[in-house]
Design an enzyme around this catalytic site. Structure first.
Site, short mmCIF file in Angstrom:
data_model
loop_
_atom_site.label_atom_id
_atom_site.label_comp_id
_atom_site.label_asym_id
_atom_site.label_seq_id
_atom_site.Cartn_x
_atom_site.Cartn_y
_atom_site.Cartn_z
N SER A 43 -37.82 -20.07 -20.05
CA SER A 43 -38.08 -19.05 -19.04
C SER A 43 -36.77 -18.59 -18.42
CB SER A 43 -38.99 -19.61 -17.92
OG SER A 43 -38.28 -20.53 -17.11
N SER A 51 -35.73 -18.42 -15.22
CA SER A 51 -35.52 -18.77 -13.82
C SER A 51 -34.07 -19.07 -13.47
CB SER A 51 -36.39 -19.96 -13.43
OG SER A 51 -35.95 -21.15 -14.06
N LYS A 90 -33.49 -26.76 -12.77
CA LYS A 90 -33.07 -25.91 -11.65
C LYS A 90 -31.71 -26.37 -11.16
CE LYS A 90 -37.19 -23.95 -11.53
NZ LYS A 90 -37.42 -22.54 -11.91
N SER A 96 -38.21 -17.33 -9.89
CA SER A 96 -38.07 -18.78 -10.04
C SER A 96 -39.10 -19.50 -9.18
CB SER A 96 -36.66 -19.21 -9.63
OG SER A 96 -36.55 -20.63 -9.64
#
Length: 256
Positions: free
Chosen positions: A47, A49, A110, A202
């Site tokens: 993804s 993010s 993250k 995100s």
């Protein structure tokens, strides 16, 4: 000369070769398991993010030893022990893989923004840590896509965290996206506050119902280097397309 029958079975050449092959395969699997558990584990990015730092189609190595070891360092997270051994806490600005606290099984990646005891808030798109606005500097726009897949140019910034780590963030929806104004989050002891660099795209610690604060025990490791990268809409197994689908310039890039 007569031969004495000792009762021992004589292995044929084929049997010996098969046994050696099995031994080599088992040894290779054990070595791979040790490397994956104690040293490095590969992950791919599904993804956007962490755009612009990490792109969909990036493949990276995560160092398992950086934060010590918990049950989540091992495949399937067996409940052999609690907490961490040889622990070393994440640093602000690290990009880390962790198990989603909601289910303790889904891998998320993250950036570490908040440390235990920190107060985190976003005000008009600007990150605040312990009551102080984080310095950010506008740089050239970033080319990406909007929620409908259409190409757009969006604001991009160099953001410098209190410990001096500088990284890029983008604001796809400007400074007035859904998570661009929040209340003050107070990070509990033993937990960390994680955010993506693609701030308007995100799902991270700002969303307490989906992610929230991440326990130290849930950390898997720190992202270190991109070892392969391919265009988002390409397939890695189509080797014959690699000359024009592989992002050659990203291979072996360290992750910051």
């Amino acid at each position: 000369m007569a031969r004495v029958d000792t009762g021992a079975k004589i292995r044929t050449k084929d049997e010996g070769g098969l046994l050696e092959t099995v031994k080599v395969v088992v040894q290779a699997l054990l070595i791979a398991l040790v490397v994956r558990t104690l040293l490095f584990q590969p992950f791919n990015i599904p993804s956007g993010s962490l755009v612009p730092t990490l792109l969909v189609g990036d493949y990276l190595f995560v160092s398992k030893y950086s934060y010590g070891y918990s049950r989540h360092s091992m495949p399937f997270s067996p409940p052999l022990f609690s907490g961490r051994i040889w622990a070393s806490e994440p640093q602000r600005g690290d990009i880390a893989v962790f198990k989603l606290p909601k289910d303790n099984s889904t891998d998320y990646i993250k950036r570490v923004i908040g440390l235990p005891g920190d107060k985190i808030q976003v005000v008009d798109g600007v990150l605040h840590i312990n009551g102080k606005a984080v310095v950010r500097k506008r740089v050239e726009d970033y080319r990406t896509t909007d929620p409908y897949g259409r190409p757009v140019s969006v604001p991009q910034y160099d953001e410098t965290l209190p410990n001096g780590v500088t990284h890029r963030v983008i604001e796809r929806d400007g400074d007035h996206g859904y998570w661009d104004n929040t209340y003050v989050y107070t990070v509990p002891p033993g937990h960390f506050f994680m955010m993506g660099d693609n701030r308007d795209n995100s799902t991270d610690s700002r969303d307490e119902s989906s992610v929230g604060f991440v326990p130290f025990e849930n950390f898997v490791g720190r992202a270190e280097i991109i070892f392969f990268s391919i265009d988002e809409n390409a397939s890695a197994w189509r080797i014959w397309e690699w000359p024009w689908t592989v992002r050659w310039g990203r291979i072996l890039d360290p992750i910051r």
